[in-house]
Motif scaffolding. Structure first.
Motif, PDB file in Angstrom:
ATOM      1  N   GLY A   4       0.799  -1.224   0.000  1.00  0.00           N
ATOM      2  CA  GLY A   4       0.000   0.000   0.000  1.00  0.00           C
ATOM      3  C   GLY A   4       0.826   1.266   0.000  1.00  0.00           C
ATOM      4  N   VAL A   5       1.726   1.409  -0.984  1.00  0.00           N
ATOM      5  CA  VAL A   5       2.460   2.676  -1.097  1.00  0.00           C
ATOM      6  C   VAL A   5       1.452   3.792  -1.323  1.00  0.00           C
ATOM      7  CG1 VAL A   5       4.077   3.967  -2.519  1.00  0.00           C
ATOM      8  CG2 VAL A   5       4.525   1.573  -1.980  1.00  0.00           C
ATOM      9  N   THR A   6       1.551   4.853  -0.557  1.00  0.00           N
ATOM     10  CA  THR A   6       0.566   5.926  -0.659  1.00  0.00           C
ATOM     11  C   THR A   6       1.199   7.204  -1.169  1.00  0.00           C
ATOM     12  OG1 THR A   6       0.890   6.900   1.522  1.00  0.00           O
ATOM     13  CG2 THR A   6      -0.535   4.966   1.412  1.00  0.00           C
ATOM     14  N   ASP A   8       0.911   9.919   0.323  1.00  0.00           N
ATOM     15  CA  ASP A   8       1.502  10.553   1.500  1.00  0.00           C
ATOM     16  C   ASP A   8       2.949  10.139   1.693  1.00  0.00           C
ATOM     17  OD1 ASP A   8      -0.817  11.224   4.240  1.00  0.00           O
ATOM     18  OD2 ASP A   8       0.085  12.478   2.691  1.00  0.00           O
ATOM     19  N   ARG A  11       4.976  11.888  -0.783  1.00  0.00           N
ATOM     20  CA  ARG A  11       5.055  13.309  -0.469  1.00  0.00           C
ATOM     21  C   ARG A  11       6.043  13.538   0.676  1.00  0.00           C
ATOM     22  NH1 ARG A  11      -0.111  15.186   1.506  1.00  0.00           N
ATOM     23  NH2 ARG A  11      -1.055  14.497  -0.436  1.00  0.00           N
ATOM     24  N   ASP A  71      11.128   9.910 -10.010  1.00  0.00           N
ATOM     25  CA  ASP A  71       9.971   9.041 -10.219  1.00  0.00           C
ATOM     26  C   ASP A  71       8.854   9.371  -9.247  1.00  0.00           C
ATOM     27  OD1 ASP A  71      11.613   5.904 -11.178  1.00  0.00           O
ATOM     28  OD2 ASP A  71      11.202   7.778 -12.239  1.00  0.00           O
ATOM     29  N   THR A  74       7.059  12.266 -10.364  1.00  0.00           N
ATOM     30  CA  THR A  74       6.179  11.929 -11.480  1.00  0.00           C
ATOM     31  C   THR A  74       4.880  11.317 -10.985  1.00  0.00           C
ATOM     32  OG1 THR A  74       8.053  11.568 -12.955  1.00  0.00           O
ATOM     33  CG2 THR A  74       5.977  10.509 -13.549  1.00  0.00           C
ATOM     34  N   VAL A  75       4.998  10.404 -10.025  1.00  0.00           N
ATOM     35  CA  VAL A  75       3.792   9.744  -9.512  1.00  0.00           C
ATOM     36  C   VAL A  75       2.880  10.757  -8.835  1.00  0.00           C
ATOM     37  CG1 VAL A  75       2.900   8.026  -7.907  1.00  0.00           C
ATOM     38  CG2 VAL A  75       4.969   7.545  -9.203  1.00  0.00           C
ATOM     39  N   SER A  78       1.205  12.930 -11.385  1.00  0.00           N
ATOM     40  CA  SER A  78       0.130  12.309 -12.159  1.00  0.00           C
ATOM     41  C   SER A  78      -1.098  12.101 -11.280  1.00  0.00           C
ATOM     42  CB  SER A  78       0.584  10.995 -12.793  1.00  0.00           C
ATOM     43  OG  SER A  78       0.912  10.049 -11.814  1.00  0.00           O
ATOM     44  N   LEU A  79      -0.894  11.829 -10.004  1.00  0.00           N
ATOM     45  CA  LEU A  79      -2.052  11.695  -9.120  1.00  0.00           C
ATOM     46  C   LEU A  79      -2.683  13.068  -8.863  1.00  0.00           C
ATOM     47  CD1 LEU A  79      -3.891   9.902  -7.605  1.00  0.00           C
ATOM     48  CD2 LEU A  79      -2.309   9.864  -5.686  1.00  0.00           C
ATOM     49  N   LEU A  82      -4.824  13.684 -11.727  1.00  0.00           N
ATOM     50  CA  LEU A  82      -6.078  12.927 -11.605  1.00  0.00           C
ATOM     51  C   LEU A  82      -7.043  13.654 -10.688  1.00  0.00           C
ATOM     52  CD1 LEU A  82      -6.398   9.096 -11.035  1.00  0.00           C
ATOM     53  CD2 LEU A  82      -7.750  10.686  -9.735  1.00  0.00           C
ATOM     54  N   LYS A  83      -6.549  14.096  -9.546  1.00  0.00           N
ATOM     55  CA  LYS A  83      -7.411  14.786  -8.585  1.00  0.00           C
ATOM     56  C   LYS A  83      -7.923  16.096  -9.159  1.00  0.00           C
ATOM     57  CE  LYS A  83      -5.802  13.040  -4.181  1.00  0.00           C
ATOM     58  NZ  LYS A  83      -5.085  13.398  -2.953  1.00  0.00           N
ATOM     59  N   ARG A  85      -8.427  16.752 -12.272  1.00  0.00           N
ATOM     60  CA  ARG A  85      -9.457  16.429 -13.246  1.00  0.00           C
ATOM     61  C   ARG A  85     -10.770  16.076 -12.539  1.00  0.00           C
ATOM     62  NH1 ARG A  85      -8.670  14.476 -18.496  1.00  0.00           N
ATOM     63  NH2 ARG A  85      -6.641  13.574 -18.104  1.00  0.00           N
ATOM     64  N   ALA A  86     -10.629  15.301 -11.459  1.00  0.00           N
ATOM     65  CA  ALA A  86     -11.842  14.914 -10.717  1.00  0.00           C
ATOM     66  C   ALA A  86     -12.517  16.148 -10.125  1.00  0.00           C
ATOM     67  CB  ALA A  86     -11.481  13.922  -9.623  1.00  0.00           C
ATOM     68  N   MET A  89     -14.466  17.982 -12.672  1.00  0.00           N
ATOM     69  CA  MET A  89     -15.729  17.318 -12.984  1.00  0.00           C
ATOM     70  C   MET A  89     -16.759  17.556 -11.897  1.00  0.00           C
ATOM     71  SD  MET A  89     -14.373  13.665 -14.249  1.00  0.00           S
ATOM     72  CE  MET A  89     -13.325  13.475 -15.672  1.00  0.00           C
TER      73      MET A  89
END
Lengths: 316, 316
Positions: A4-6, A8, A11, A71, A74-75, A78-79, A82-83, A85-86, A89
């Motif tokens: 469960g890499v998060t 957080d 960050r 990396d 980057t992750v 990209s998250l 996503l947030k 974009r959400a 919406m």
DNA sequence: GGATACCATCTGTTTTACCGATAGGACGGC
DNA sequence: GCCGTCCTATCGGTAAAACAGATGGTATCC
């Protein structure tokens, strides 16, 4: 759960790397120092790699930690996208779309996307502001425009989310009767320094140090791309221009490309769509950015030729 | 914590979307159905967006869910790449590097990267296998090669991690004396169907349905790119070729590009580096992939001209 | 109508995250 | 060399979250 890499954890990793201190990272993220220490230890266990060397008071990134930091960024980016974009919406369609565009962005891509937008969102007014350099970022940061289309800024800003669109080819040109254009076999730095370089600039602080490579002590700064173009055609100096913008001039012999012996063969600037992380675009803006990507993808190299499209513009 | 979006949550989201069932997703991930249900509900709450419509027995992705699914896949892919990189580091330098290369990959990029590799890793033998289509993926999946350089496969494989390198321009060509080359103003589908299309193929099952657009009922399949090239030069048919490979033929008039009226103006294939998710490259392979990216980035469009570089090859 | 499979909810258990306290050590100033 | 300050790692206790199993309600198929 070990798998469960998060976000957080990443960050915390990034904050610890940037501050070079677990305590400072905890203060930045409003967390106890032990939380950071344990989170980093857990992440190292999950990845099977030592990220920090702890030999003195302050932890230092290992070589592997330095490589994985990019990396991790980057992750999280990209998250964050996503947030964003959400969030767009969740907040419903925006009443209008304001976009600030860097003057170097290829108009062929912009006009196609704008024409499509007009068809797809007929009741949503579109406002386009053409700016130079820092003017685009400034408009977005000050929330005058929801989206900016611009080249990369030197400052690594966490306030802005960026999404890459396309590279823009830059060519160095001069009028055919300019002295530099007479030189056979390519021009050197010394040759360039003898002549006036026409440099695009603007009036904001954001582009300080950001002007395109100033290679000549003799340089004229112009705040308008049209003016710079005209100066070039008039033979008043040399300078870098987006290929698409001068393709016709090159084809018709009004300008010639300078072969620089001491510079890389290809110079290009990555153009991105940017918006404030705390004010992501709504569905219309989201759609427009995707349309820009779509047309940018169809444009492998900046294509010559002038393309006309009726902009779906409207005023309040 | 609401901010704690995890990879697990996104993986459950993706599994639920792909199976269109929370129960099936639970079975796939070895989790209870209620875990999936609650995780999706939590994710929807965190994002502020409804991802699934639950009106029948099976949940359906909403429009917003479909859009965010791609983002979720991007996040998990970038985290998988991070983990793969970490795993490679944890396992130390590999004894040799075996790479399977799609025949359409531009040799200019490959040769530069290989030359750099030889200088940077002088004691690590490099093995290069040139394959067509599914042959590359097959070599990687069967662990004959650690890295594959290939175009996209139709199957969405979770066994492979891919990293995009560059697009390869494809042009449709025929010999100048071929009937199609005589047609003025562009050729239509009907014209194409009258003539033999030369199609590259291979012997694996992985590329079934993956051959480049077969536009003619009369098609000859060739398992060797050199042979296909020769057939084209001999005027025995028409077909699609990477621009770099035929740039010289086009320049010298040995081949001509066909203007297809019914096809998109630009056809390109995205080339990627791929490796098994459970056997990521070590530092040497990692470095090589980055080097390919570097040289791919320097190559904006496939450049004509033949470039020679001495490969750092060695045999056991 | 019955059987089967699905999803949402609930409850209890297990696991993890978090914080504060503390020990040990690095570092700078005197 | 000593003292004060700041750092990280560890520990213990608490709170929160994840998880699984049970259950109810509903859809679907035969």
């Amino acid at each position: 759960m070990l798998e469960g890499v998060t976000l957080d954890q990443l960050r915390m990793f990034i904050a610890a790397a940037e501050t070079q201190s677990f305590s400072a990272a905890g203060r930045r993220l409003h967390r106890a120092q032990s939380v950071i220490s344990q989170a980093i230890a857990n992440l190292e266990c999950q990845l099977g790699v030592t990220l920090f060397r702890r030999e003195g008071r302050y932890p230092e990134l290992t070589e592997q930690g330095k490589l994985l930091l990019a990396d991790a960024q980057t992750v999280t980016a990209s998250l964050a996208a996503l947030k964003a974009r959400a969030k767009g919406m969740a907040e419903g369609l925006e009443p209008e779309l304001s976009v600030a565009i860097d003057v170097m962005f290829p108009m062929s891509v912009l006009t196609r996307a704008a024409a499509d937008f007009g068809e797809h969102f007929p009741v949503t007014p579109l406002r386009l502001y053409v700016e130079a350099l820092g003017g685009v970022a400034k408009a977005v940061l000050e929330q005058q425009c929801g989206i900016g289309i611009m080249g990369s800024l030197p400052l690594s800003s966490t306030a802005l989310v960026t999404e890459r669109l396309l590279p823009v080819r830059i060519v160095f040109v001069a009028a055919p009767r300019h002295s530099l254009a007479q030189i056979q076999g390519g021009v050197t730095c010394e040759d360039l320094a003898q002549h006036v370089q026409l440099v695009l600039t603007d009036r904001t602080d954001l582009s300080k140090g950001r002007e395109f490579s100033v290679m000549s002590p003799r340089s004229w700064r112009l705040a308008d791309m049209g003016a710079k173009h005209a100066f070039l055609l008039a033979g008043l100096g040399w300078g870098g221009m987006p290929l698409e913008m001068v393709a016709r001039d090159l084809r018709e012999g009004a300008l010639v490309e300078l072969k620089l012996l001491d510079a890389p063969e290809r110079v290009q600037m990555a153009m991105s769509a940017a918006y404030r992380a705390d004010a992501p675009p709504g569905p219309a803006g989201r759609w427009f950015v995707e349309q820009l990507k779509h047309h940018a993808g169809a444009l492998e190299a900046p294509e010559p030729g002038y393309i006309t499209a009726k902009l779906a513009l409207s005023d309040t």
